[in-house]
Design a protein around this motif. Sequence first.
Motif, PDB file in Angstrom:
ATOM      1  N   SER A   5     -44.442   2.342  11.532  1.00 45.12           N
ATOM      2  CA  SER A   5     -44.311   1.030  12.175  1.00 45.12           C
ATOM      3  C   SER A   5     -45.179   0.027  11.434  1.00 45.12           C
ATOM      4  CB  SER A   5     -44.775   1.102  13.631  1.00 45.12           C
ATOM      5  OG  SER A   5     -43.960   1.967  14.364  1.00 45.12           O
ATOM      6  N   ILE A   6     -44.661  -1.180  11.296  1.00 51.38           N
ATOM      7  CA  ILE A   6     -45.430  -2.252  10.674  1.00 51.38           C
ATOM      8  C   ILE A   6     -45.338  -3.493  11.549  1.00 51.38           C
ATOM      9  CG2 ILE A   6     -45.086  -1.379   8.339  1.00 51.38           C
ATOM     10  CD1 ILE A   6     -43.035  -3.687   7.964  1.00 51.38           C
ATOM     11  N   ARG A   7     -46.282  -4.362  11.373  1.00 52.77           N
ATOM     12  CA  ARG A   7     -46.252  -5.648  12.073  1.00 52.77           C
ATOM     13  C   ARG A   7     -46.026  -6.737  11.031  1.00 52.77           C
ATOM     14  NH1 ARG A   7     -48.029  -5.347  17.321  1.00 52.77           N
ATOM     15  NH2 ARG A   7     -49.147  -3.456  17.840  1.00 52.77           N
ATOM     16  N   ILE A   8     -45.126  -7.646  11.358  1.00 51.99           N
ATOM     17  CA  ILE A   8     -44.848  -8.768  10.471  1.00 51.99           C
ATOM     18  C   ILE A   8     -44.869 -10.039  11.311  1.00 51.99           C
ATOM     19  CG2 ILE A   8     -43.514  -7.405   8.823  1.00 51.99           C
ATOM     20  CD1 ILE A   8     -40.967  -8.561  10.103  1.00 51.99           C
ATOM     21  N   PRO A   9     -45.093 -11.172  10.683  1.00 55.56           N
ATOM     22  CA  PRO A   9     -45.074 -12.434  11.432  1.00 55.56           C
ATOM     23  C   PRO A   9     -43.696 -12.681  12.053  1.00 55.56           C
ATOM     24  CG  PRO A   9     -46.054 -12.737   9.258  1.00 55.56           C
ATOM     25  CD  PRO A   9     -45.464 -11.366   9.284  1.00 55.56           C
ATOM     26  N   ASP A  10     -43.695 -13.313  13.214  1.00 56.30           N
ATOM     27  CA  ASP A  10     -42.444 -13.608  13.916  1.00 56.30           C
ATOM     28  C   ASP A  10     -41.479 -14.403  13.043  1.00 56.30           C
ATOM     29  OD1 ASP A  10     -43.323 -12.303  16.207  1.00 56.30           O
ATOM     30  OD2 ASP A  10     -44.137 -14.128  17.101  1.00 56.30           O
ATOM     31  N   GLU A  11     -42.002 -15.373  12.290  1.00 57.98           N
ATOM     32  CA  GLU A  11     -41.111 -16.201  11.465  1.00 57.98           C
ATOM     33  C   GLU A  11     -40.429 -15.375  10.369  1.00 57.98           C
ATOM     34  OE1 GLU A  11     -43.826 -18.291   8.071  1.00 57.98           O
ATOM     35  OE2 GLU A  11     -43.886 -19.194  10.063  1.00 57.98           O
ATOM     36  N   LEU A  12     -41.128 -14.368   9.853  1.00 55.39           N
ATOM     37  CA  LEU A  12     -40.521 -13.494   8.853  1.00 55.39           C
ATOM     38  C   LEU A  12     -39.405 -12.670   9.491  1.00 55.39           C
ATOM     39  CD1 LEU A  12     -40.486 -12.424   5.977  1.00 55.39           C
ATOM     40  CD2 LEU A  12     -42.282 -10.809   6.631  1.00 55.39           C
ATOM     41  N   LYS A  13     -39.638 -12.162  10.680  1.00 58.32           N
ATOM     42  CA  LYS A  13     -38.614 -11.398  11.388  1.00 58.32           C
ATOM     43  C   LYS A  13     -37.377 -12.252  11.646  1.00 58.32           C
ATOM     44  CE  LYS A  13     -36.885  -8.037  13.870  1.00 58.32           C
ATOM     45  NZ  LYS A  13     -36.294  -6.884  13.261  1.00 58.32           N
ATOM     46  N   GLU A  18     -31.309 -13.435   9.354  1.00 55.81           N
ATOM     47  CA  GLU A  18     -30.305 -14.286   8.715  1.00 55.81           C
ATOM     48  C   GLU A  18     -29.448 -13.520   7.705  1.00 55.81           C
ATOM     49  OE1 GLU A  18     -32.163 -17.684   6.930  1.00 55.81           O
ATOM     50  OE2 GLU A  18     -33.329 -18.126   8.741  1.00 55.81           O
ATOM     51  N   PHE A  19     -29.886 -12.342   7.303  1.00 58.83           N
ATOM     52  CA  PHE A  19     -29.205 -11.604   6.249  1.00 58.83           C
ATOM     53  C   PHE A  19     -28.692 -10.270   6.765  1.00 58.83           C
ATOM     54  CE2 PHE A  19     -32.478 -14.295   4.423  1.00 58.83           C
ATOM     55  CZ  PHE A  19     -31.734 -15.040   3.526  1.00 58.83           C
ATOM     56  N   ASP A  20     -27.537  -9.891   6.268  1.00 64.30           N
ATOM     57  CA  ASP A  20     -26.945  -8.614   6.642  1.00 64.30           C
ATOM     58  C   ASP A  20     -27.485  -7.545   5.685  1.00 64.30           C
ATOM     59  OD1 ASP A  20     -25.346  -6.734   7.887  1.00 64.30           O
ATOM     60  OD2 ASP A  20     -23.647  -7.125   6.556  1.00 64.30           O
ATOM     61  N   ILE A  21     -28.740  -7.162   5.911  1.00 61.73           N
ATOM     62  CA  ILE A  21     -29.431  -6.205   5.061  1.00 61.73           C
ATOM     63  C   ILE A  21     -29.987  -5.095   5.935  1.00 61.73           C
ATOM     64  CG2 ILE A  21     -31.442  -5.872   3.548  1.00 61.73           C
ATOM     65  CD1 ILE A  21     -31.051  -8.776   2.633  1.00 61.73           C
ATOM     66  N   ASN A  22     -29.830  -3.870   5.472  1.00 58.31           N
ATOM     67  CA  ASN A  22     -30.423  -2.737   6.164  1.00 58.31           C
ATOM     68  C   ASN A  22     -31.894  -2.675   5.741  1.00 58.31           C
ATOM     69  OD1 ASN A  22     -31.361  -0.203   6.942  1.00 58.31           O
ATOM     70  ND2 ASN A  22     -29.392   0.786   6.572  1.00 58.31           N
ATOM     71  N   TRP A  23     -32.749  -3.310   6.519  1.00 60.61           N
ATOM     72  CA  TRP A  23     -34.150  -3.449   6.148  1.00 60.61           C
ATOM     73  C   TRP A  23     -34.865  -2.107   6.088  1.00 60.61           C
ATOM     74  CZ3 TRP A  23     -35.396  -7.557   3.687  1.00 60.61           C
ATOM     75  CH2 TRP A  23     -34.679  -8.738   3.925  1.00 60.61           C
ATOM     76  N   SER A  24     -34.494  -1.185   6.950  1.00 61.25           N
ATOM     77  CA  SER A  24     -35.118   0.141   6.902  1.00 61.25           C
ATOM     78  C   SER A  24     -34.842   0.813   5.568  1.00 61.25           C
ATOM     79  CB  SER A  24     -34.588   1.020   8.036  1.00 61.25           C
ATOM     80  OG  SER A  24     -34.975   0.495   9.279  1.00 61.25           O
TER      81      SER A  24
END
Length: 73
Positions: A5-13, A18-24
């Motif tokens: 698990s990671i934490r990222i800023p809300d704006e980055l999330k 906006e993109f159809d990318i499998n981030w995992s």
Amino acid sequence: MAVLSIRIPDELKEKMKEFDINWSEEIRRFIKERIEYEERKRTLEKALELAKKSGSVSKGFSARAVREDRDSH
């Protein structure tokens, strides 16, 4: 399979949505590539250290070799 698990800023999330990318999958691929890079780097550094001990490496070769490896990616 382990969970990371990671934490990222809300704006980055929000931007990620906006993109159809499998981030995992992207993160798994990045981690795999980074590990491979670090393993190559470690192997090169060990080889250079052995070469230094044997006296078969010219001055500055180690830094040049590591820099060239980094730049090739």
